[in-house]
Design a protein around this motif. Structure first.
Motif, PDB file in Angstrom:
ATOM      1  N   PRO A  72       2.041   1.836   7.392  1.00 39.82           N
ATOM      2  CA  PRO A  72       2.886   0.635   7.453  1.00 39.82           C
ATOM      3  C   PRO A  72       2.117  -0.678   7.548  1.00 39.82           C
ATOM      4  CG  PRO A  72       3.645   2.298   9.016  1.00 39.82           C
ATOM      5  CD  PRO A  72       2.354   2.787   8.443  1.00 39.82           C
ATOM      6  N   ASP A  73       0.918  -0.655   8.108  1.00 40.36           N
ATOM      7  CA  ASP A  73       0.151  -1.888   8.267  1.00 40.36           C
ATOM      8  C   ASP A  73      -0.627  -2.274   7.010  1.00 40.36           C
ATOM      9  OD1 ASP A  73       0.915  -2.235  11.002  1.00 40.36           O
ATOM     10  OD2 ASP A  73      -0.502  -0.641  11.516  1.00 40.36           O
ATOM     11  N   LEU A  74      -0.671  -1.378   6.020  1.00 39.99           N
ATOM     12  CA  LEU A  74      -1.412  -1.625   4.781  1.00 39.99           C
ATOM     13  C   LEU A  74      -0.416  -1.599   3.621  1.00 39.99           C
ATOM     14  CD1 LEU A  74      -4.469   0.719   5.483  1.00 39.99           C
ATOM     15  CD2 LEU A  74      -4.261  -1.734   5.963  1.00 39.99           C
ATOM     16  N   PRO A  75       0.054  -2.746   3.179  1.00 40.59           N
ATOM     17  CA  PRO A  75       1.094  -2.813   2.152  1.00 40.59           C
ATOM     18  C   PRO A  75       0.745  -2.030   0.892  1.00 40.59           C
ATOM     19  CG  PRO A  75       0.637  -4.996   3.042  1.00 40.59           C
ATOM     20  CD  PRO A  75      -0.411  -4.070   3.597  1.00 40.59           C
ATOM     21  N   GLY A  76       1.657  -1.164   0.507  1.00 47.04           N
ATOM     22  CA  GLY A  76       1.474  -0.388  -0.719  1.00 47.04           C
ATOM     23  C   GLY A  76       0.583   0.821  -0.583  1.00 47.04           C
ATOM     24  N   CYS A  77       0.076   1.093   0.604  1.00 48.00           N
ATOM     25  CA  CYS A  77      -0.819   2.233   0.809  1.00 48.00           C
ATOM     26  C   CYS A  77       0.034   3.465   1.108  1.00 48.00           C
ATOM     27  CB  CYS A  77      -1.801   1.946   1.941  1.00 48.00           C
ATOM     28  SG  CYS A  77      -3.093   3.203   2.086  1.00 48.00           S
ATOM     29  N   ILE A  78       0.230   4.290   0.083  1.00 49.02           N
ATOM     30  CA  ILE A  78       1.104   5.452   0.172  1.00 49.02           C
ATOM     31  C   ILE A  78       0.541   6.568  -0.710  1.00 49.02           C
ATOM     32  CG2 ILE A  78       2.584   4.580  -1.664  1.00 49.02           C
ATOM     33  CD1 ILE A  78       4.973   5.798  -0.136  1.00 49.02           C
ATOM     34  N   MET A  79       0.754   7.806  -0.295  1.00 47.61           N
ATOM     35  CA  MET A  79       0.284   8.953  -1.073  1.00 47.61           C
ATOM     36  C   MET A  79       1.215  10.118  -0.802  1.00 47.61           C
ATOM     37  SD  MET A  79      -1.500  10.464  -3.218  1.00 47.61           S
ATOM     38  CE  MET A  79      -2.963   9.635  -3.756  1.00 47.61           C
TER      39      MET A  79
END
Length: 76
Positions: free
Chosen positions: A33-40
């Protein structure tokens, strides 16, 4: 904007990881949540966590190399 903190500093921080299941896609999803767009995602929760950790490092490397402001996780 460079802050004097190096890439290893950001990689050493403990960013919150949220794990969920996407029933539409039938995959486990990890996001930071603290890193925008960081998803896998991954087929198993373990795979999603492993790949998510790699993507987090890649996100930090890209942000650092581009000079973007890297958010730090909130103190709990």
């Amino acid at each position: 904007m460079k802050t004097g903190k190096d890439l290893n500093y950001y990689k050493s921080l403990h960013y919150k990881m949220v794990i969920g299941y996407d029933s539409d896609e039938e995959v486990n999803v990890v996001r930071f949540p603290d890193l925008p767009g960081c998803i896998m995602h991954g087929e198993t929760a373990e795979e999603a966590v492993r790949l998510g950790s790699q993507v987090k490092d890649e996100w930090l490397e890209l942000a650092f190399s581009k000079g973007w402001t890297i958010p730090e996780p909130p103190a709990d």
